[in-house]
Design an enzyme around this catalytic site. Structure first.
Site, PDB file in Angstrom:
ATOM      1  N   ALA A  66       0.864  -1.174   0.000  1.00  0.00           N
ATOM      2  CA  ALA A  66       0.000   0.000   0.000  1.00  0.00           C
ATOM      3  C   ALA A  66       0.904   1.229   0.000  1.00  0.00           C
ATOM      4  O   ALA A  66       2.060   1.160   0.422  1.00  0.00           O
ATOM      5  CB  ALA A  66      -0.889  -0.024   1.232  1.00  0.00           C
ATOM      6  N   GLY A 111       0.798  -4.885   0.938  1.00  0.00           N
ATOM      7  CA  GLY A 111      -0.385  -4.968   0.076  1.00  0.00           C
ATOM      8  C   GLY A 111      -0.087  -5.606  -1.267  1.00  0.00           C
ATOM      9  O   GLY A 111      -0.993  -6.161  -1.908  1.00  0.00           O
ATOM     10  N   GLU A 114      -0.379  -9.158  -0.640  1.00  0.00           N
ATOM     11  CA  GLU A 114      -1.809  -9.420  -0.414  1.00  0.00           C
ATOM     12  C   GLU A 114      -2.585  -9.397  -1.734  1.00  0.00           C
ATOM     13  O   GLU A 114      -3.481 -10.209  -1.953  1.00  0.00           O
ATOM     14  CB  GLU A 114      -2.357  -8.394   0.577  1.00  0.00           C
ATOM     15  N   GLU A 134       4.736  -5.037   7.209  1.00  0.00           N
ATOM     16  CA  GLU A 134       3.985  -3.963   7.878  1.00  0.00           C
ATOM     17  C   GLU A 134       4.405  -3.757   9.328  1.00  0.00           C
ATOM     18  O   GLU A 134       4.341  -2.638   9.846  1.00  0.00           O
ATOM     19  CB  GLU A 134       2.474  -4.250   7.828  1.00  0.00           C
TER      20      GLU A 134
HETATM   21  N1  CAA Z   1       4.644   3.189  -0.621  1.00  0.00           N
HETATM   22  C1  CAA Z   1       5.056   4.340  -1.172  1.00  0.00           C
HETATM   23  N2  CAA Z   1       6.242   4.486  -1.800  1.00  0.00           N
HETATM   24  C2  CAA Z   1       7.042   3.394  -1.866  1.00  0.00           C
HETATM   25  C3  CAA Z   1       6.670   2.164  -1.328  1.00  0.00           C
HETATM   26  C4  CAA Z   1       5.394   2.063  -0.689  1.00  0.00           C
HETATM   27  N3  CAA Z   1       4.929   0.914  -0.171  1.00  0.00           N
HETATM   28  N4  CAA Z   1       7.669   1.276  -1.536  1.00  0.00           N
HETATM   29  C5  CAA Z   1       8.631   1.931  -2.204  1.00  0.00           C
HETATM   30  N5  CAA Z   1       8.252   3.223  -2.408  1.00  0.00           N
HETATM   31  C6  CAA Z   1       9.011   4.289  -3.091  1.00  0.00           C
HETATM   32  C7  CAA Z   1      10.144   4.791  -2.236  1.00  0.00           C
HETATM   33  O1  CAA Z   1       9.680   5.761  -1.290  1.00  0.00           O
HETATM   34  C8  CAA Z   1      11.071   5.358  -3.284  1.00  0.00           C
HETATM   35  O2  CAA Z   1      10.548   6.620  -3.655  1.00  0.00           O
HETATM   36  P1  CAA Z   1      11.556   7.888  -3.749  1.00  0.00           P
HETATM   37  O3  CAA Z   1      12.493   7.514  -4.869  1.00  0.00           O
HETATM   38  O4  CAA Z   1      10.612   9.003  -4.106  1.00  0.00           O
HETATM   39  O5  CAA Z   1      12.218   8.007  -2.441  1.00  0.00           O
HETATM   40  C9  CAA Z   1      10.867   4.422  -4.468  1.00  0.00           C
HETATM   41  O6  CAA Z   1       9.621   3.741  -4.234  1.00  0.00           O
HETATM   42  C10 CAA Z   1      11.946   3.361  -4.578  1.00  0.00           C
HETATM   43  O7  CAA Z   1      12.029   2.690  -3.335  1.00  0.00           O
HETATM   44  P2  CAA Z   1      13.418   2.440  -2.563  1.00  0.00           P
HETATM   45  O8  CAA Z   1      14.373   3.541  -2.843  1.00  0.00           O
HETATM   46  O9  CAA Z   1      13.097   2.140  -1.137  1.00  0.00           O
HETATM   47  O10 CAA Z   1      13.904   1.121  -3.319  1.00  0.00           O
HETATM   48  P3  CAA Z   1      14.909   0.013  -2.768  1.00  0.00           P
HETATM   49  O11 CAA Z   1      15.228  -0.849  -3.948  1.00  0.00           O
HETATM   50  O12 CAA Z   1      16.035   0.625  -2.020  1.00  0.00           O
HETATM   51  O13 CAA Z   1      14.056  -0.848  -1.708  1.00  0.00           O
HETATM   52  C11 CAA Z   1      12.101  -2.048  -0.966  1.00  0.00           C
HETATM   53  C12 CAA Z   1      13.010  -1.667  -2.160  1.00  0.00           C
HETATM   54  C13 CAA Z   1      12.847  -2.994  -0.023  1.00  0.00           C
HETATM   55  C14 CAA Z   1      10.902  -2.774  -1.558  1.00  0.00           C
HETATM   56  C15 CAA Z   1      11.668  -0.768  -0.217  1.00  0.00           C
HETATM   57  O14 CAA Z   1      11.168   0.178  -1.153  1.00  0.00           O
HETATM   58  C16 CAA Z   1      10.608  -0.994   0.818  1.00  0.00           C
HETATM   59  O15 CAA Z   1      10.876  -1.510   1.874  1.00  0.00           O
HETATM   60  N6  CAA Z   1       9.363  -0.560   0.519  1.00  0.00           N
HETATM   61  C17 CAA Z   1       8.282  -0.581   1.461  1.00  0.00           C
HETATM   62  C18 CAA Z   1       7.748  -1.991   1.642  1.00  0.00           C
HETATM   63  C19 CAA Z   1       6.651  -1.982   2.689  1.00  0.00           C
HETATM   64  O16 CAA Z   1       6.854  -1.657   3.837  1.00  0.00           O
HETATM   65  N7  CAA Z   1       5.431  -2.379   2.270  1.00  0.00           N
HETATM   66  C20 CAA Z   1       4.280  -2.409   3.163  1.00  0.00           C
HETATM   67  C21 CAA Z   1       3.466  -1.163   2.976  1.00  0.00           C
HETATM   68  S1  CAA Z   1       2.135  -1.027   4.166  1.00  0.00           S
HETATM   69  C22 CAA Z   1       0.919  -2.045   3.564  1.00  0.00           C
HETATM   70  O17 CAA Z   1       1.011  -2.613   2.501  1.00  0.00           O
HETATM   71  C23 CAA Z   1      -0.309  -2.148   4.458  1.00  0.00           C
HETATM   72  C24 CAA Z   1      -1.352  -3.104   4.023  1.00  0.00           C
HETATM   73  O18 CAA Z   1      -1.265  -4.275   4.183  1.00  0.00           O
HETATM   74  C25 CAA Z   1      -2.566  -2.583   3.449  1.00  0.00           C
END
Ligand code: CAA
Length: 260
Positions: A66, A111, A114, A134
């Site tokens: 998400a 998400g 999911e 999460e």
């Molecule tokens: N939401 C919004 N933006 C996201 C994102 C997310 N879930 N995941 C990645 N991005 C964005 C980053 O902010 C970054 O944007 P900027 O360049 O503007 O800073 C861009 O995508 C690239 O991401 P990274 O620089 O972090 O890329 P990376 O290769 O270094 O890392 C990753 C990859 C390990 C997947 C890392 O991006 C990450 O950990 N992402 C978040 C994963 C996460 O926590 N997901 C759960 C979300 S909450 C959820 O989903 C709740 C639910 O169940 C409903």
């Protein structure tokens, strides 16, 4: 031509291909993505010529979850009032009676994992990674992760994955029962489309019934699931396609399906 901004939609014969298209945000599932997916799935469901869909992601992620920036800005009151996140289940699962495949090309996190698990089956690139991180954000999965992952991999491994946020690679996800097939990354779409075309060429009513019956296995006690299965089997006995399928087998010819 696709009129969407955050996804791309194309058709290949009877197969609808939906590509999450926010690679700069690793295809984070914003509310705009959800609205467009709802529209694309409604169009897929409504079009009798479309028999199976494939959902994949542009770039190095299927979807990294998400949209955290949106989640950060949403209050508990807003979530509760809107029954936030419920539309994934109502529009991408409950309303979609035709089968769809998640072709997981890279990160399927939060998400994104999911969403993949909402699909009827997952085909993964060997480079795909699955996880529910999460917990590291101070929250828990909200689009079915605690329920579908536990059903897919069992409580012990689901608990470990959800409490630690650890990612599974494609091989582990397949061994654990999340993924139907793992293929080399450069062959992912070919493999997903081949499976989708195979399903699209099957008798449509039997496909609907098979999907309904298999999903019931996750929701119903065994006795009730067995009754549902038999009733659907009985229903199909009255279809032209069942008569055609059996006649074609006996006459050693290819069946021609009518969807009735
Ligand atoms: N939401 C919004 N933006 C996201 C994102 C997310 N879930 N995941 C990645 N991005 C964005 C980053 O902010 C970054 O944007 P900027 O360049 O503007 O800073 C861009 O995508 C690239 O991401 P990274 O620089 O972090 O890329 P990376 O290769 O270094 O890392 C990753 C990859 C390990 C997947 C890392 O991006 C990450 O950990 N992402 C978040 C994963 C996460 O926590 N997901 C759960 C979300 S909450 C959820 O989903 C709740 C639910 O169940 C409903």
């Amino acid at each position: 031509m696709s009129e969407y901004r955050t996804i791309k939609v194309a058709t290949d014969g009877g197969v609808t291909i939906v590509t999450l298209n926010r690679p700069e945000a690793l295809n984070a599932l914003s509310s705009a993505v959800l609205e467009e997916l709802i529209a694309a799935f409604a169009a897929f469901q409504a079009d009798d010529g479309q028999r199976c869909a494939v959902v994949t992601g542009e770039g190095k992620a299927f979807a990294a979850g998400a949209d955290i920036k949106e989640l950060a800005a949403t209050s508990a009151a807003q979530f509760y009032a809107a029954d936030g996140l419920s539309r994934w289940q109502s529009h991408l699962v409950r309303a979609v009676r035709k089968p769809w495949i998640a072709a997981v090309n890279g990160f399927a996190l939060g998400g994104g994992c999911e969403l993949a698990m909402m699909a009827d089956l997952i085909i993964a690139a060997d480079t795909a990674r699955f996880g529910q991180p999460e917990i590291k954000l101070g929250t828990i999965p909200g689009m079915g992760g605690t329920q579908r992952l536990a059903r897919a991999v069992g409580q012990a491994r689901a608990m470990e994955l959800i409490l630690t946020g650890r990612m599974m690679d494609a091989a582990e996800a397949q061994g654990a029962g999340v993924v139907a097939r793992v293929v080399p990354a450069d062959g992912l779409m070919d493999a997903a489309l081949e499976t989708a075309r195979t399903i699209a060429a099957m008798p449509p009513l039997a496909v609907l019934a098979a999907k309904e019956a298999v999903h019931a296995a996750a929701n119903l006690p065994l006795e009730d699931g067995l009754v549902l299965e038999r009733r659907l089997f009985h229903l199909l006995a009255g279809t032209e396609d069942k008569a055609e399928g059996m006649a074609a087998f006996i006459e050693k010819r290819t069946a021609e399906w009518k969807g009735r």
